[in-house]
Motif scaffolding. Structure first.
Motif, PDB file in Angstrom:
ATOM      1  N   MET A 193       0.903  -1.157   0.053  1.00  0.00           N
ATOM      2  CA  MET A 193      -0.037   0.013   0.004  1.00  0.00           C
ATOM      3  C   MET A 193       0.929   1.360   0.170  1.00  0.00           C
ATOM      4  SD  MET A 193      -2.418   1.314   3.018  1.00  0.00           S
ATOM      5  CE  MET A 193      -3.747   0.211   2.794  1.00  0.00           C
ATOM      6  N   ALA A 194       0.780   2.095  -0.929  1.00  0.00           N
ATOM      7  CA  ALA A 194       1.370   3.219  -1.028  1.00  0.00           C
ATOM      8  C   ALA A 194       0.278   4.352  -1.184  1.00  0.00           C
ATOM      9  CB  ALA A 194       2.646   3.450  -2.271  1.00  0.00           C
ATOM     10  N   ASN A 195       0.765   5.469  -0.408  1.00  0.00           N
ATOM     11  CA  ASN A 195      -0.269   6.748  -0.397  1.00  0.00           C
ATOM     12  C   ASN A 195       0.629   8.060  -0.158  1.00  0.00           C
ATOM     13  OD1 ASN A 195      -2.474   8.032  -0.245  1.00  0.00           O
ATOM     14  ND2 ASN A 195      -3.519   7.445   1.500  1.00  0.00           N
ATOM     15  N   ARG A 196      -0.014   9.066  -0.721  1.00  0.00           N
ATOM     16  CA  ARG A 196       0.459  10.469  -0.535  1.00  0.00           C
ATOM     17  C   ARG A 196      -0.741  11.314  -0.020  1.00  0.00           C
ATOM     18  NH1 ARG A 196       4.838  12.091  -0.882  1.00  0.00           N
ATOM     19  NH2 ARG A 196       6.036  13.668  -2.073  1.00  0.00           N
ATOM     20  N   SER A 197      -0.399  12.030   1.195  1.00  0.00           N
ATOM     21  CA  SER A 197      -1.644  12.662   1.422  1.00  0.00           C
ATOM     22  C   SER A 197      -1.435  14.074   1.856  1.00  0.00           C
ATOM     23  CB  SER A 197      -2.371  11.782   2.693  1.00  0.00           C
ATOM     24  OG  SER A 197      -3.370  12.829   3.396  1.00  0.00           O
ATOM     25  N   ASP A 198      -2.139  15.179   1.554  1.00  0.00           N
ATOM     26  CA  ASP A 198      -2.395  16.381   2.189  1.00  0.00           C
ATOM     27  C   ASP A 198      -2.757  16.523   3.535  1.00  0.00           C
ATOM     28  OD1 ASP A 198      -0.413  17.092   0.142  1.00  0.00           O
ATOM     29  OD2 ASP A 198      -2.289  17.870  -1.054  1.00  0.00           O
ATOM     30  N   GLY A 199      -3.448  15.682   4.298  1.00  0.00           N
ATOM     31  CA  GLY A 199      -3.833  15.895   5.350  1.00  0.00           C
ATOM     32  C   GLY A 199      -3.499  14.569   6.155  1.00  0.00           C
ATOM     33  N   ASP A 200      -4.369  14.247   7.250  1.00  0.00           N
ATOM     34  CA  ASP A 200      -4.210  13.363   8.225  1.00  0.00           C
ATOM     35  C   ASP A 200      -4.401  11.960   7.456  1.00  0.00           C
ATOM     36  OD1 ASP A 200      -3.572  15.152  10.075  1.00  0.00           O
ATOM     37  OD2 ASP A 200      -5.559  15.147  11.189  1.00  0.00           O
ATOM     38  N   ALA A 201      -3.751  10.894   7.885  1.00  0.00           N
ATOM     39  CA  ALA A 201      -3.886   9.614   7.324  1.00  0.00           C
ATOM     40  C   ALA A 201      -3.979   8.720   8.322  1.00  0.00           C
ATOM     41  CB  ALA A 201      -2.818   9.239   6.318  1.00  0.00           C
ATOM     42  N   ASP A 202      -4.752   7.324   8.067  1.00  0.00           N
ATOM     43  CA  ASP A 202      -4.702   6.281   8.891  1.00  0.00           C
ATOM     44  C   ASP A 202      -4.694   5.151   7.922  1.00  0.00           C
ATOM     45  OD1 ASP A 202      -5.419   4.005  10.465  1.00  0.00           O
ATOM     46  OD2 ASP A 202      -6.905   4.981  11.520  1.00  0.00           O
ATOM     47  N   ALA A 203      -3.471   4.325   8.096  1.00  0.00           N
ATOM     48  CA  ALA A 203      -3.323   3.362   7.015  1.00  0.00           C
ATOM     49  C   ALA A 203      -3.289   1.810   7.693  1.00  0.00           C
ATOM     50  CB  ALA A 203      -1.825   3.442   6.262  1.00  0.00           C
ATOM     51  N   ARG A 204      -4.010   1.051   7.193  1.00  0.00           N
ATOM     52  CA  ARG A 204      -4.057  -0.324   8.015  1.00  0.00           C
ATOM     53  C   ARG A 204      -4.107  -1.444   6.784  1.00  0.00           C
ATOM     54  NH1 ARG A 204      -5.478   0.615  13.235  1.00  0.00           N
ATOM     55  NH2 ARG A 204      -6.180   2.436  13.654  1.00  0.00           N
ATOM     56  N   THR A 205      -3.286  -2.725   6.849  1.00  0.00           N
ATOM     57  CA  THR A 205      -3.567  -3.527   6.268  1.00  0.00           C
ATOM     58  C   THR A 205      -3.114  -4.900   6.974  1.00  0.00           C
ATOM     59  OG1 THR A 205      -2.592  -4.536   4.093  1.00  0.00           O
ATOM     60  CG2 THR A 205      -1.242  -3.370   5.251  1.00  0.00           C
ATOM     61  N   VAL A 206      -3.254  -6.249   6.530  1.00  0.00           N
ATOM     62  CA  VAL A 206      -3.098  -7.194   7.149  1.00  0.00           C
ATOM     63  C   VAL A 206      -1.415  -7.743   6.681  1.00  0.00           C
ATOM     64  CG1 VAL A 206      -3.792  -9.900   7.821  1.00  0.00           C
ATOM     65  CG2 VAL A 206      -5.442  -7.876   7.797  1.00  0.00           C
ATOM     66  N   ASN A 207      -1.526  -8.209   5.138  1.00  0.00           N
ATOM     67  CA  ASN A 207      -0.658  -8.477   4.395  1.00  0.00           C
ATOM     68  C   ASN A 207      -0.088  -7.831   3.443  1.00  0.00           C
ATOM     69  OD1 ASN A 207      -0.549 -11.422   5.514  1.00  0.00           O
ATOM     70  ND2 ASN A 207      -2.377 -11.869   4.791  1.00  0.00           N
ATOM     71  N   GLY A 208       0.873  -6.884   3.824  1.00  0.00           N
ATOM     72  CA  GLY A 208       1.357  -5.879   3.079  1.00  0.00           C
ATOM     73  C   GLY A 208       2.199  -4.797   3.760  1.00  0.00           C
ATOM     74  N   SER A 209       3.278  -4.201   3.175  1.00  0.00           N
ATOM     75  CA  SER A 209       3.812  -3.185   3.621  1.00  0.00           C
ATOM     76  C   SER A 209       3.108  -1.844   3.276  1.00  0.00           C
ATOM     77  CB  SER A 209       5.308  -2.953   2.924  1.00  0.00           C
ATOM     78  OG  SER A 209       5.870  -4.134   3.271  1.00  0.00           O
ATOM     79  N   ILE A 210       3.285  -0.967   4.148  1.00  0.00           N
ATOM     80  CA  ILE A 210       2.770   0.468   3.959  1.00  0.00           C
ATOM     81  C   ILE A 210       3.763   1.469   3.770  1.00  0.00           C
ATOM     82  CG2 ILE A 210       1.447   2.495   5.143  1.00  0.00           C
ATOM     83  CD1 ILE A 210       0.295   0.094   7.070  1.00  0.00           C
ATOM     84  N   ARG A 211       3.581   2.365   2.921  1.00  0.00           N
ATOM     85  CA  ARG A 211       4.406   3.587   2.431  1.00  0.00           C
ATOM     86  C   ARG A 211       3.644   4.796   2.527  1.00  0.00           C
ATOM     87  NH1 ARG A 211       9.627   2.929   0.988  1.00  0.00           N
ATOM     88  NH2 ARG A 211       9.442   5.194  -0.153  1.00  0.00           N
ATOM     89  N   LEU A 212       3.807   5.759   3.273  1.00  0.00           N
ATOM     90  CA  LEU A 212       2.794   6.757   3.250  1.00  0.00           C
ATOM     91  C   LEU A 212       3.629   8.031   3.562  1.00  0.00           C
ATOM     92  CD1 LEU A 212      -0.003   7.716   3.947  1.00  0.00           C
ATOM     93  CD2 LEU A 212       0.264   7.162   6.465  1.00  0.00           C
ATOM     94  N   THR A 213       3.572   9.067   2.977  1.00  0.00           N
ATOM     95  CA  THR A 213       3.842  10.443   3.039  1.00  0.00           C
ATOM     96  C   THR A 213       2.700  11.278   3.221  1.00  0.00           C
ATOM     97  OG1 THR A 213       5.774   9.872   1.842  1.00  0.00           O
ATOM     98  CG2 THR A 213       5.202  12.353   2.236  1.00  0.00           C
ATOM     99  N   THR A 214       2.660  12.224   4.422  1.00  0.00           N
ATOM    100  CA  THR A 214       1.490  12.875   4.520  1.00  0.00           C
ATOM    101  C   THR A 214       2.096  14.307   5.250  1.00  0.00           C
ATOM    102  OG1 THR A 214      -0.406  13.218   5.462  1.00  0.00           O
ATOM    103  CG2 THR A 214       1.158  12.058   6.722  1.00  0.00           C
ATOM    104  N   THR A 215       1.461  15.298   4.951  1.00  0.00           N
ATOM    105  CA  THR A 215       1.534  16.789   5.419  1.00  0.00           C
ATOM    106  C   THR A 215       1.084  16.926   6.694  1.00  0.00           C
ATOM    107  OG1 THR A 215      -0.156  17.769   4.418  1.00  0.00           O
ATOM    108  CG2 THR A 215       1.706  18.011   3.231  1.00  0.00           C
ATOM    109  N   GLY A 216       0.241  15.857   7.109  1.00  0.00           N
ATOM    110  CA  GLY A 216      -0.441  15.773   8.688  1.00  0.00           C
ATOM    111  C   GLY A 216      -0.185  14.688   9.408  1.00  0.00           C
ATOM    112  N   LEU A 217      -0.800  14.266  10.210  1.00  0.00           N
ATOM    113  CA  LEU A 217      -0.697  13.196  11.083  1.00  0.00           C
ATOM    114  C   LEU A 217      -0.948  11.829  10.464  1.00  0.00           C
ATOM    115  CD1 LEU A 217      -0.619  12.023  14.034  1.00  0.00           C
ATOM    116  CD2 LEU A 217      -2.929  12.306  14.114  1.00  0.00           C
ATOM    117  N   ALA A 218      -0.185  10.901  11.071  1.00  0.00           N
ATOM    118  CA  ALA A 218       0.023   9.493  10.488  1.00  0.00           C
ATOM    119  C   ALA A 218      -0.293   8.557  11.547  1.00  0.00           C
ATOM    120  CB  ALA A 218       1.176   8.978   9.498  1.00  0.00           C
ATOM    121  N   VAL A 219      -1.001   7.499  11.332  1.00  0.00           N
ATOM    122  CA  VAL A 219      -1.267   6.354  12.007  1.00  0.00           C
ATOM    123  C   VAL A 219      -1.268   5.271  11.165  1.00  0.00           C
ATOM    124  CG1 VAL A 219      -2.736   5.203  13.640  1.00  0.00           C
ATOM    125  CG2 VAL A 219      -2.709   7.382  13.887  1.00  0.00           C
ATOM    126  N   ALA A 220      -0.600   4.153  11.511  1.00  0.00           N
ATOM    127  CA  ALA A 220      -0.310   2.953  10.675  1.00  0.00           C
ATOM    128  C   ALA A 220      -0.114   1.596  11.408  1.00  0.00           C
ATOM    129  CB  ALA A 220       0.532   3.082   9.802  1.00  0.00           C
TER     130      ALA A 220
END
Length: 122
Positions: free
Chosen positions: A1-28
């Motif tokens: 899972m890859a994501n780019r956000s201009d706000g807060d972000a909450d990323a969740r997965t069971v089988n997979g990696s997380i790549r997240l860039t955000t200008t806000g708060l992140a939780v993963a």
């Protein structure tokens, strides 16, 4: 899972990696996968949490961050590239508690099979 956000972000997965860039708060959270998170916001109200079972965690955090760090892993493999005042690491060798800046917000990081890297944003 890859994501780019201009706000807060909450990323969740069971089988997979997380790549997240955000200008806000992140939780993963993931079970089987690593995470690479870049977070832009330093003033989150309720804290931030990053958890995986099988994977490493790399966090790039704002330079103005003030957090109470609570890190946990089975085998201690941490690379911390920002100033942390260690409160406790000897009572349980799998846990590290410390403060970043004034330590006002909780920052929880946990992995069972992986390393933790904390970096400061440029």
């Amino acid at each position: 899972m890859a994501n780019r956000s201009d706000g807060d972000a909450d990323a969740r997965t069971v089988n997979g990696s997380i790549r997240l860039t955000t200008t806000g708060l992140a939780v993963a959270k993931t079970v089987n996968g690593s995470m690479n998170i870049t977070m832009g916001r330093a003033d989150w109200p309720d804290g931030a949490s990053f958890k995986t079972v099988n994977g490493s965690i790399t966090l790039t955090l704002p330079s103005a961050l003030a957090a109470e760090l609570r890190a946990e892993m089975c085998e201690w493999h941490a690379h911390i590239r920002l100033p942390v005042s260690v409160i406790s690491s000897t009572a349980n060798p799998r846990r590290l508690r410390g403060t970043i800046g004034s330590g006002t917000r909780p920052l929880d990081i946990s992995t069972v099979n992986g390393s933790i890297r904390l970096l400061r944003a440029q």
